[in-house]
Structure formats: structure tokens, C-alpha cells
Design a protein around this motif. Structure first.
Motif, PDB file in Angstrom:
ATOM      1  N   ALA A 175      51.758  78.183  47.826  1.00 31.11           N
ATOM      2  CA  ALA A 175      52.312  79.774  47.598  1.00 31.11           C
ATOM      3  C   ALA A 175      51.278  80.453  47.121  1.00 31.11           C
ATOM      4  O   ALA A 175      50.196  80.075  46.655  1.00 31.11           O
ATOM      5  CB  ALA A 175      53.488  79.624  46.577  1.00 31.11           C
ATOM      6  N   ASP A 176      51.343  81.976  47.021  1.00 29.82           N
ATOM      7  CA  ASP A 176      50.367  82.889  46.759  1.00 29.82           C
ATOM      8  C   ASP A 176      49.084  82.883  47.293  1.00 29.82           C
ATOM      9  O   ASP A 176      48.239  83.094  46.375  1.00 29.82           O
ATOM     10  CB  ASP A 176      50.591  82.770  44.954  1.00 29.82           C
ATOM     11  CG  ASP A 176      52.184  82.867  44.830  1.00 29.82           C
ATOM     12  OD1 ASP A 176      52.771  83.714  45.269  1.00 29.82           O
ATOM     13  OD2 ASP A 176      52.149  82.159  43.638  1.00 29.82           O
ATOM     14  N   GLY A 177      49.057  82.486  48.387  1.00 25.67           N
ATOM     15  CA  GLY A 177      47.509  82.315  49.001  1.00 25.67           C
ATOM     16  C   GLY A 177      46.691  81.587  48.380  1.00 25.67           C
ATOM     17  O   GLY A 177      45.481  81.543  48.375  1.00 25.67           O
ATOM     18  N   ARG A 178      47.259  80.227  47.749  1.00 26.18           N
ATOM     19  CA  ARG A 178      46.401  79.284  47.163  1.00 26.18           C
ATOM     20  C   ARG A 178      46.497  77.960  48.317  1.00 26.18           C
ATOM     21  O   ARG A 178      47.302  77.991  48.918  1.00 26.18           O
ATOM     22  CB  ARG A 178      46.945  78.940  45.935  1.00 26.18           C
ATOM     23  CG  ARG A 178      46.776  79.982  44.918  1.00 26.18           C
ATOM     24  CD  ARG A 178      47.290  79.533  43.541  1.00 26.18           C
ATOM     25  NE  ARG A 178      46.571  78.540  42.693  1.00 26.18           N
ATOM     26  CZ  ARG A 178      45.425  78.955  42.063  1.00 26.18           C
ATOM     27  NH1 ARG A 178      44.962  80.052  41.913  1.00 26.18           N
ATOM     28  NH2 ARG A 178      44.668  77.950  41.534  1.00 26.18           N
ATOM     29  N   HIS A 179      45.545  77.208  48.278  1.00 26.17           N
ATOM     30  CA  HIS A 179      45.646  76.011  48.974  1.00 26.17           C
ATOM     31  C   HIS A 179      44.852  74.893  48.008  1.00 26.17           C
ATOM     32  O   HIS A 179      44.628  75.111  46.900  1.00 26.17           O
ATOM     33  CB  HIS A 179      44.800  76.409  50.253  1.00 26.17           C
ATOM     34  CG  HIS A 179      43.272  76.153  50.178  1.00 26.17           C
ATOM     35  ND1 HIS A 179      42.469  76.014  51.049  1.00 26.17           N
ATOM     36  CD2 HIS A 179      42.416  76.970  49.029  1.00 26.17           C
ATOM     37  CE1 HIS A 179      41.199  76.228  50.714  1.00 26.17           C
ATOM     38  NE2 HIS A 179      41.407  76.575  49.392  1.00 26.17           N
TER      39      HIS A 179
END
Ligand code: PHE
Ligand code: ZN
Length: 881
Positions: A175-179
Motif C-alpha cells: 500500500a501507499d506507493g511502497r513495494h
């Protein structure tokens, strides 16, 4: 930073740990100021350990956030956590459990560049020797081998690239542009080989198929836009991989091999399993920005780190006292690689010059220590020329003594017997004893006894009896904490050179073991008699520099001049001329001290001309031969009461004399050797450039020297030629417009390229004479300079302190003042780099009394600073002791 506790670590105190960590899981939630690290350890009590001893894990500046054993939070009374240690009073009685630890760290604020830090916006790690404990609590010692699984989470825009050791396993979105990405390294490894990189980098990809058919993906990651500059490094990597298969039968063992170049790095590079991290100066190169020396260094460092995969990673060190086990051996391997890729003779001479320039002064001064030290206060201070370079020479001697075939058998046995081990120097020596049946116990003194052995030799010939006698005596000087020394096993390769230049055969040799062209010294004194020698030969001794000793050979100048032309051993041929140069320089130095102009007999300049013109000799070899011993070489030979100004004057005088005597020849060569056409970094082309630039060095000291150098600079089509010209302009003609213009145009052109600006700093930091101090002080304010970047510090301050004899040792002590200020400023951020810098004063006792007193004062001033790091205090105290 860790301040000094005064603790001393001793080899004899080694004890295996009570617990093992067969597997390690790490989860990183990356953020510049607030990174969470979750460590999951499978812990097992070592067989044979009784009861439930406490478990003590290492830490360094850590903050513990969470701790659980077998899924249950630990009660506060069950453990004790400080920034530097985590103590679990009574681990589960079963002796086998899971420990979960959560720590929090701030990579962006890590200026020591150990542990997890940020360089240019890229997250990276450096764990050797004891950096892993700055990431999490662990048994941070090389004999704890663990299988790592690593999960990295980061913002995708900030860090599209997520790398760790081993093979990639899985990746995905959060989520939130994380990987995230998961890496698994199947090979158990010590914590110092752990690595992580996360950031936005450019990639150069290639592949390699190993001898047994394994397909390996190769990646080199560099700052975006610089991909083109990694082509040479990639080529060097593939050649290294092939070479290790062909020469040692060693194949790569993972599916991927990655190299990442970062711009803030304390050392040269790091051999983390499957993920080498490099100082970018050992990756990035093209002819516009890198010199031939840079290309050669890149090739050597790429090879070195790759070779560690077997010598260091598959077989690692039991403890840090065994550092030479991986470093000396791997240097030996990279030396051999470069010798095979380039010119063996030229490579060997260059190695010996480096050894003498860096290791000999260390071995002959207050910081001397055995190749395998027995005690240390700060292990970072033992990544030394002695461990690396002398360590390599010791391995070379084993090969000399055993012969190439038995040596290879021994290496094979080493890999067979110790793969997967954390081994010792004893293990290493044992394999060679086992394959050869030789007793290496006296030889082992090379690992245990510090100090450069001296070998004094003289010869006589009796024409009547046909007997040629060599008298040889060895001694090892006292070194700190070791006053009595034993006689060593010294293998001296030799030849008896006849009047036609060929080696003379003898009918018998008595008085020492003499076999296959090698005299083996085992005692303090030997009188070796060769019979069947009708004509007096010239002795060629320590051929190929078979033993790392100081050889003092009584020999006439006529013999030396003869050998300088005719010795079949390229090293001894080079050495003969170099000794002639050194002797001449030292007598010129004495003249200068006595207030006289040195004058030179014509034979030496003439011989220089003969060598320069000899087309049978490789240009690179001629360049090395004609390069005068440096001012530091002269200082080392003179030994005591050093006056650097007199040394400088003597050297410049000989340079002029040789240049004047050979003016026409050198000018012709300077014109003729110009390499036209497309640039190639290969050894032959580099050799031509080296010889041409050596000619320029001489010619630049003659009346029209500045103009010629300026023309050389203006017409240069590569960095090697440009820097050569800039150097002679700035060093010999600094007041001229030519010098000023060249420095300014270089700066204007390369302002934006930090690695090239380092060269510009180096040229000025090494400028001889009193004014260098002011020049360096001013450059410390230059926008391209930064006290936070190790490469900048080393280029400006490091070069000034270690490669500018007249400037640094300025009689009024102003050079030392600058030095103290800089060392203390660097130390605040980066103790390791500061400590390295501080070793520049290690030879202070050989200076003349005035400078000696000022140097001592400078060391005392550093020592008096408050809250000094263990790194710096260790160096300062040993240097003053
Ligand atoms: N092990 C590295 C090498 O020799 C050197 C190094 C030591 C790098 C400590 C970083 C820190 O290849
Ligand atoms: Zn190494």
C-alpha cells in the motif's frame, strides 16, 4: 561513534560462541530517518555446551523496540539492552529457539558509513568488519555462519531497485506507493558479508555461462546516466570469472552477481556475497575521465572482490586475527590475474614498488605488526598494507617453495577440505604441508614475526679453483612488543650471470639448500659455495623479488650497469638500474646537505638513454625503469635525519641532468610515441603512453619545458596524457601562465565530475614546496570539496599528507597544523577515515630533529582531543609509543 574503551582483543582469547544462528530473517522498512529492522533468528546452543548460558549479542548505537522469544514478548527482567549489547539472561532450556528483535535506525544520519547508510540518495550497507551490529543485535563475528532471507520494503519512487545477497525470490506491491522484494542466500555466511542496496540506479546487464553450464545474470548498477562508464568494469568481471575457472578451477555459485557503485565509501570495495558494493572510482571509467592507472585499478579491484567469492566467502575467517587468510590470498590471486592479463614483468615491478612504498614503512615504524596480528584494539586499523600486500607475498613464497604444481594441489585441497568453514592460517599452511610433505613451521614465522628482514650479501670468486662464494646474512629488526627475532626461511631466487648475459651453470652448491635456482636460507648466516665457475659472474639475487626483504648486496656499479642491460630476470634488471639511481640520488642529497651543487658523472644519464632507446624492451618496462625513485623512496633509503627539501633538490637535479644529456632522444621519443587513432586501455597502449609521459617528465625540467607541457596538455585526447601534463605544469612551473591556464581549464571542464575533480585536487595537493599548505587550505573551501566524502578527503588531505614530502613536512610545522585540523574534523563524522589519514605521520621519527619535534607535537594535539574514537586513539597512541 564508539569512543575508546581501551579494550584489547587477543588471539589467544578466542573461544567459540555458546550459541549458533543457523538461519537469519531480516525485514527492512526503509526510510531515511526512521528505518525499522525486524530480525528473526533461529538460535541453537552449540553441541557440548552445558546448561543455559546467557546469550550476549553485539550492538553498536542501537535502539531496541521489541523482543520476543518463540513468539512471546520477553519480560523486562529477562534481558538487558544497551546501545552496545543485548543480554538475554536465561535463554530457553531446550537450547533451540526463535528470537525476534526489532531495532530502529537512521540511515540518513549515518556519516561513519558503517552499517546502513545513504549515499547520494541510495540506501546501502557496509558491514565488514563490525558494521552489522549497527543494524541489529547479533553474534557479529565471522565464525557465526547463517543462511539469510531478506525482505526489503521501500517507497517505489524512491527505491525502485531493491537488492540483497543471494538469489531473488519474490517481489510485489504494498500500500501507499511502497513495494517489496525478498532475497535468499543459500550459502551460510558471516554477518560481515551481509548487504542491502535500495535506490534508483542505472543498470548495465550481461550474462555469463560458467564452465559447468550455469547461467549467471550479471548486473552493474551506477548513477543514472553513467551506464556507459561501467563497460570496462563489466568486461573485467567476465574476464575474472573465466580466469578463476581456468587457473584455480573455481566457478561462480549463484544465479545472479551484482555490483553496485556508490560515491561515499570508506574503502575500495566490498565482497558481500553476490552483491559487491564498490567505491565508484573502481567502477566508472572512460578515456575522457580515467587514466590508464585507473583502468588497471578497476580491473584489479573487480577481480579481487570477485575472487573473494571463494577465498573469503565460501571459506571465511574464524576471527579477525585471520584477516590475511582472505586478504593476502585474494591479493595474491588478483596480482596473478593482472599479470596474466597484462605484462607479468611490468606487473611484478609495480607490485614491488607498491610494497616498498606502503608496506615497508609500516613494517619499519611504530605501526608494525605481524601479517597475522596477535592483538588489536580496533580491527578497522588492521586493513593494512602488511595484511594485504605482505600477506600476498607470503602466499607467493609458498608457491615459490613448493613449485606451481604442488601449490595448485594445495589450493585444491584447501577448497576441498575447508569449503563452508571459518578457517585459520594454520589450516591454510597445513594443506601445503600435506600435499608437499614439507615442514612449514619455520616458514610460518612470516605470519607471526613483524618487521622487514634484511639480507646482506657479498660475493667473491676464485679463478684458480673455479669457486664462487656467496656470503649471506639475514636479520629481522625489532618491532613494537617483539624485540627478539628468529631466523626465517627466506627463499632467494638467483642467477649467476656470465659475461654474455646468460646464466652460468655450476657443478655443485654447498652451504645452503639450493634447488631450482633458489637458495633457501634457514639460518642467520650461510656461506654458499658454487663450484665449476671459471669466470667471475655477476650475481643476480632475489629474482622476481622472491622474498619481501631489504636486500643489501655488495656489488660494483659496473656489475649493476651490466645487469641493468643483460639480466634475463626482468625484475632484477629493473632493480639493478634502480639501485644505481638510488645510490646516485643519495650522494646528491649529501652534496645538497653540504651546501654543494650535486654533479653527476655521465655514465648514468648515458645508460638511461640506452634503455630509453632499446626497442627490444616493452615501453611500459622502459617507463618504469626510467622513473626516478620518489622522494618518499629516497627518504626510506636514507632512513634517518630526513630533510625533505634536500631530497627534493637532489632529485630534481638528477632529473635535469638525465634530461639534458638525452634531450634529443627524449624529444624524438616524445613525438614518436604519441598513440593516434581510437583509444584503447590495453596494456601495450598504456605502456606507450607511460613511456611518453616519462619523457615529458624529463623534458619539462628543461628550459622550454613549460611550453612543451602546455602543448602536451592542449593536444591530449585522454585523461592519462592530460593529467601527466597538468602534473608537470603545476609541480615544476607553478608560477607560469601555462600552469594557471591549464588548472583553470581543467576545473572549468570537469567541475561537475567529482571523480575527475579528485585528480585536480591530487595534482595540487602534491605540488612541492612551502606554498602547498596555503593551496590545500584554500582548496578545502572549494565547492567540489567535502569533509563528508572519503574520496574527496583522501584526494586533497590524504595526498597532501602522504605524497607531498616538502609541503607536509614544512619546516615551520604549518603542514602539520593543517593536518591536525583536518584529521579532527573528519573524525567527528568518520573515525575510520580519520584514523587512516592519521597514519601519514607514522615515520615521524626518521625526520631531522626540528621537524620531528613538530610532528610529535601534532600527534600529541590529536591525542589530547576530547572523546576521541577508538580508531584514532589506537593509531595515535601506537605512533607515539
Ligand atoms: N574486504 C574488502 C576487500 O579487501 C575491504 C573492506 C574492508 C571494505 C572493510 C570495507 C570495509 O576487498
Ligand atoms: Zn579483499
Amino acid at each position: 561513534m564508539r569512543t575508546d574503551t581501551g579494550q584489547v582483543f587477543r588471539l589467544e582469547d578466542y573461544r567459540p560462541s555458546d550459541y549458533l544462528i543457523p538461519s537469519t530473517g531480516l525485514t527492512f522498512r526503509l526510510s531515511p530517518d526512521n528505518t525499522t529492522v525486524i530480525t528473526e533468528l533461529a538460535i541453537e546452543r552449540r553441541d557440548g555446551v552445558n546448561g543455559t548460558p546467557p546469550l550476549e549479542l553485539d550492538g553498536d548505537g542501537l535502539a531496541l523496540r521489541r523482543i520476543e522469544i518463540d513468539g512471546k514478548p520477553l519480560e523486562e527482567t529477562a534481558y538487558e539492552a544497551t546501545p552496545d549489547r543485548l543480554l538475554i539472561h536465561e535463554p530457553p532450556h531446550s537450547g533451540s529457539f526463535h528470537l525476534l528483535i526489532e531495532t530502529q535506525i537512521a540511515p540518513a544520519r549515518n556519516e561513519a558509513l558503517m552499517g546502513l547508510y545513504r549515499s547520494n540518495g541510495v540506501y546501502c550497507t557496509q558491514c565488514e568488519a563490525e558494521g552489522f551490529r549497527r543494524i541489529t543485535y547479533f553474534l557479529d563475528r565471522p565464525d557465526i555462519l547463517s543462511v539469510y532471507t531478506v525482505r526489503i520494503e521501500a517507497r517505489r519512487d524512491e527505491a525502485p531497485l531493491l537488492l540483497s545477497n543471494g538469489n531473488p525470490r519474490e517481489r510485489g506491491e504494498l500500500a501507499d506507493g511502497r513495494h517489496y522484494a525478498v532475497w535468499h542466500d543459500p550459502f551460510p555466511k558471516p554477518s560481515y558479508l551481509f548487504a542491502l542496496v535500495a535506490g534508483d540506479l542505472g543498470r548495465v546487464g550481461d550474462s555469463f555461462v560458467t564452465a559447468s553450464g550455469r547461467q549467471v545474470e550479471l548486473g552493474i548498477y551506477v548513477e543514472r546516466g553513467k551506464e556507459r562508464l561501467a563497460a570496462y568494469a563489466m568486461d573485467a568481471l567476465k574476464r575474472s570469472m573465466r580466469w578463476d575457472e581456468e587457473v584455480f578451477g573455481l566457478e561462480y555459485d549463484l544465479d545472479v552477481f551484482n555490483i553496485v557503485a556508490v560515491s561515499d565509501f570508506n574503502m575500495g570495495a566490498m565482497e558481500n556475497k553476490g552483491l559487491n558494493i564498490f567505491n565508484d572510482k573502481y567502477v566508472l571509467a572512460d578515456e575522457e575521465t580515467a587514466t590508464d592507472a585507473d583502468f588497471a585499478n578497476i580491473e584489479a579491484v573487480i577481480a579481487h572482490e570477485y575472487f573473494h567469492n571463494w577465498t573469503g566467502n565460501r571459506i571465511t575467517c574464524r576471527d579477525w586475527f585471520q584477516l590475511c587468510l582472505k586478504e593476502g590470498l585474494t591479493v595474491f590471486r588478483d596480482h596473478e590475474f593482472s599479470a596474466d592479463q597484462r605484462s607479468r614483468a611490468v606487473k611484478r615491478i609495480a607490485e614491488v614498488r607498491t610494497l616498498r612504498a606502503h608496506q615497508f614503512p609500516e613494517d619499519q615504524g611504530p605501526l608494525a605488526h605481524p601479517v597475522r596480528p596477535r592483538r588489536y584494539r580496533e580491527i578497522n586499523n588492521f586493513y593494512t598494507a602488511t595484511v594485504y600486500e605482505k600477506g600476498s607475498e607470503v602466499v607467493r613464497m609458498i608457491r615459490t617453495i613448493l613449485g606451481a604444481k604442488k601449490f595448485r594441489e594445495g589450493m585444491n585441497l584447501y577448497f576441498e577440505r575447508h569449503d563452508g568453514d571459518a578457517a585459520t592460517v594454520e589450516d591454510f599452511l597445513k594443506v601445503f604441508e600435506d600435499v608437499s610433505g614439507r615442514d612449514l613451521s619455520q616458514f610460518a614465522l612470516w605470519y607471526h614475526q613483524a618487521g622487514t628482514p634484511t639480507v646482506v650479501a657479498s660475493s667473491s670468486h676464485d679463478a684458480r679453483t673455479g669457486e664462487f662464494t656467496l656470503e649471506i646474512e639475514q636479520s629481522v629488526p625489532p618491532t613494537p612488543m617483539e624485540s627478539r627475532k628468529r631466523a626465517m626461511h627466506v627463499p632467494l631466487a638467483f642467477g649467476l650471470v656470465g659475461p654474455d648475459g646468460n646464466d652460468i651453470a655450476y657443478t655443485a652448491a654447498n652451504g645452503a639448500d639450493v634447488e631450482d635456482g633458489i637458495i633457501h636460507l634457514h639460518k642467520r648466516k650461510h656461506m654458499v659455495k658454487f663450484s665449476g665457475i671459471a669466470q667471475r659472474p655477476s650475481i643476480s639475487l632475489n629474482r622476481g623479488f622472491s622474498a619481501p626483504v631489504t636486500l643489501s648486496l655488495e656489488q660494483s656499479s659496473t656489475d649493476r650497469a651490466f645487469l641493468a642491460r643483460h639480466d634475463s630476470d626482468a625484475f632484477c634488471r629493473w632493480q639493478a638500474f634502480n639501485t644505481l639511481l638510488t645510490e646516485t640520488l643519495i650522494s646528491a642529497f649529501r652534496s645538497v646537505l653540504g651546501g654543494k651543487q650535486p654533479d653527476f658523472a655521465p655514465d648514468l644519464p648515458q645508460l638511461a638513454g640506452t634503455i630509453a632507446a632499446d626497442e627490444e624492451l616493452e615501453p611500459a618496462y622502459r617507463a618504469l625503469t626510467l622513473t626516478l625513485p620518489g622522494e618518499a623512496d629516497m627518504a626510506r633509503e636514507i632512513g634517518s635525519n630526513i630533510d625533505p627539501d634536500a631530497i627534493h633538490m637532489a632529485r630534481e637535479a638528477l632529473l635535469r641532468a638525465i634530461g639534458e644529456a638525452n634531450r634529443n632522444l627524449f624529444s624524438e621519443l616524445h613525438v614518436k610515441l604519441r598513440v593516434d587513432g581510437p583509444f584503447s586501455p590495453d596494456a601495450a597502449s598504456a605502456g606507450r603512453r607511460a613511456l611518453r609521459n616519462t619523457m615529458l617528465d624529463y623534458l619539462s625540467a628543461l628550459p622550454d619545458g613549460a611550453a612543451r607541457a602546455a602543448d602536451h596538455f592542449d593536444t591530449a585526447t585522454n585523461m592519462t596524457d592530460r593529467i601527466a601534463a597538468l602534473t608537470v605544469l603545476a609541480h615544476r612551473h607553478r608560477a607560469s601562465d601555462n600552469a594557471r591556464n591549464a588548472l583553470a581549464s581543467f576545473e572549468a571542464k570537469y567541475r561537475g565530475d567529482a571523480l575527475v575533480m579528485d585528480k585536480w585536487f591530487q595534482v595540487q595537493a602534491s605540488m612541492p614546496g612551502a606554498q602547498a599548505v596555503e593551496v590545500v587550505r584554500a582548496l578545502m573551501e572549494h565547492p567540489s570539496f567535502s569533509m563528508a566524502n572519503p574520496n574527496r578527503v583522501r584526494s586533497l588531505v590524504g595526498t597532501f599528507a602522504s605524497a607531498n614530502q616538502t609541503g607536509f613536512h614544512r619546516a615551520d610545522g604549518a603542514g602539520y597544523d593543517l593536518f591536525v585540523d583536518a584529521v579532527l574534523a573528519v573524525e567527528k563524522r568518520n573515525p575510520q577515515v580519520a584514523a587512516r589519514l592519521a597514519t601519514a605521520l607514522r615515520s615521524w621519527r626518521s625526520l631531522e630533529p626540528g621537524r620531528q619535534a613538530k610532528a610529535r607535537e601534532a600527534l600529541l594535539r590529536i591525542g589530547a582531543a576530547k572523546g576521541l574514537s577508538a580508531d584514532l586513539r589506537d593509531i595515535v597512541e601506537r605512533t607515539l609509543a
